[in-house]
Write an enzyme that holds these catalytic residues in place. Sequence first.
Site, PDB file in Angstrom:
ATOM      1  NE  ARG A  18     -17.626   4.066  30.876  1.00  0.00           N
ATOM      2  CZ  ARG A  18     -18.131   5.089  31.550  1.00  0.00           C
ATOM      3  NH1 ARG A  18     -17.355   5.833  32.315  1.00  0.00           N
ATOM      4  NH2 ARG A  18     -19.415   5.375  31.455  1.00  0.00           N
ATOM      5  CB  SER A 105     -18.698   9.170  30.643  1.00  0.00           C
ATOM      6  OG  SER A 105     -19.171  10.155  31.522  1.00  0.00           O
ATOM      7  CG  HIS A 106     -15.801  10.584  34.047  1.00  0.00           C
ATOM      8  ND1 HIS A 106     -16.968   9.866  34.132  1.00  0.00           N
ATOM      9  CD2 HIS A 106     -14.917   9.980  34.873  1.00  0.00           C
ATOM     10  CE1 HIS A 106     -16.803   8.882  34.997  1.00  0.00           C
ATOM     11  NE2 HIS A 106     -15.571   8.915  35.458  1.00  0.00           N
ATOM     12  CE  LYS A 115     -22.584   6.994  29.826  1.00  0.00           C
ATOM     13  NZ  LYS A 115     -22.783   8.357  30.383  1.00  0.00           N
ATOM     14  CG  ASP A 246     -20.078  14.184  31.794  1.00  0.00           C
ATOM     15  OD1 ASP A 246     -20.862  14.814  31.055  1.00  0.00           O
ATOM     16  OD2 ASP A 246     -20.356  13.056  32.253  1.00  0.00           O
ATOM     17  CG  ASP A 248     -21.385  11.291  28.388  1.00  0.00           C
ATOM     18  OD1 ASP A 248     -20.872  11.905  29.334  1.00  0.00           O
ATOM     19  OD2 ASP A 248     -22.174  10.338  28.545  1.00  0.00           O
ATOM     20  CG  ASP A 250     -24.194  11.943  30.882  1.00  0.00           C
ATOM     21  OD1 ASP A 250     -23.117  12.451  31.234  1.00  0.00           O
ATOM     22  OD2 ASP A 250     -24.450  10.727  31.026  1.00  0.00           O
ATOM     23  NE  ARG A 251     -20.699  12.862  35.252  1.00  0.00           N
ATOM     24  CZ  ARG A 251     -19.592  12.744  35.977  1.00  0.00           C
ATOM     25  NH1 ARG A 251     -19.662  12.808  37.292  1.00  0.00           N
ATOM     26  NH2 ARG A 251     -18.430  12.593  35.388  1.00  0.00           N
ATOM     27  CG  HIS A 333     -25.729  11.298  36.160  1.00  0.00           C
ATOM     28  ND1 HIS A 333     -25.699  11.303  34.789  1.00  0.00           N
ATOM     29  CD2 HIS A 333     -24.567  10.724  36.550  1.00  0.00           C
ATOM     30  CE1 HIS A 333     -24.579  10.745  34.361  1.00  0.00           C
ATOM     31  NE2 HIS A 333     -23.869  10.390  35.415  1.00  0.00           N
TER      32      HIS A 333
END
Length: 468
Positions: A18, A105-106, A115, A246, A248, A250-251, A333
Amino acid sequence: MSRPAAAVHRVIKAYDVRGLVGDEIDESFVAEVGAAFARLMRDEGARQVAIGYDMRDSSPSLAAAFASGVTGQGLDVVRIGLASTDQLYFASGLLDCPGAMFTASHNPAAYNGIKLCRAGAKPVGADTGLAAISDDIIAGIPAYDGTNGTITDQDVLTEYGEFLRSLVNTSDLRPLRVAVDAGNGMAGHTAPAVLEAIESITLLPLYFELDGSFPNHEANPLDPANLADLQAFVRENNADIGLAFDGDADRCFVIDERGLPVSPSTVTSLVAARELHREIGATVIHNLITSRAVPELVVERGGTPVRSRVGHSYIKALMADTGAIFGGEHSAHYYFRDFWGADSGMLAALYVLAELGEQQRPLSELTADYQRYEASGEINFTVADAESCVEAVLRSFGSRIQSIDHLDGVTVDLGEGSWFNLRSSNTEPLLRLNVEGRCVEDVDNVVEHVAGEIQRQAELVGQPEAVT
């Protein structure tokens, strides 16, 4: 070509890759990451890599550069296109191949990252591949003398939605009005594919337009400010529940019918209870800063709680080692054995929707069954010397300390239901504080005490302000 170690280590972190696009991450660097990843996976017997990407402007070109690095090392590429991170994990499980998801992500729009996972969505972290990838890039990646791999496209979105719905029975739910804030992120792509097929659900979309500039608010529901629009939207539309994802997707964060947040620890307890009803005696993973209500409930429901460090690579490894049925983190998560041990915010949302829709009480009353303590939420401090700050905080509590453990930072038991964890971030230059107690006053007292000590220590080294 070789690269300076400092530049590589600044971008390849403990859990993922990242950095700032252009300054730290560009197509040339990403192509090398793809080549190094392909070499590692080729040595482990892989033959292809699935690649997905989010809605950020830089994601398509970076994903293409990564693909060229992979194919240049002889592995094939399956492009799944726009995807959430858990959709990429699904593809990795479905196709039984390693995967790469392009997302930050966020993080704000200027960032991007990758990832990575092995076949079956198994994690790739610092100790399980990222360090080897870094070393390869620093040393210079040898040319491959075989035939280049091929690139094909495969859309897995419909299968992803069908698979998630197959894991949770939503056939007999009462009608539910479900508000979803995608934050202009990938939930705008996946939520309709998962939720619109459930007849009892009326989907109320907010910020579903894919836009990597995040024009409405940052796609980071961990910051309470980014939940404000959804909270108002839930109340204005008489929704039964609100879901915030978020960037992507995933949360997943949950808002009740009053517009108030439901803590991720409460969601962890709720999902754990459902999973333990399905398999009595199963193991449930929780990280060390979830509420102590989580392991208490797991024991009461006949399960075995196992405590983990913070971070997806640690929890995924424990999920595999213990055969745990479920795992949850304070950061929202949620991990499922039925989902290859990987995390899926959308699957967690389905579990909450099923629990809500199977009975008549509003969400606020339902979740009250799982709330036993008050918590501070995560408070971050920017400090010059994290170690000295932690030592000063521990000294300041003196004989009040009942016990300390060092699984991840320091977790300090103060007795009478109060405890706190203080740890350095693995991804940012921050010291993170989480406090829990029997009542709000107890929590506030500990927060004030710790913050005061950190501020005093910061002033000693000439740092005027420690709190972010």
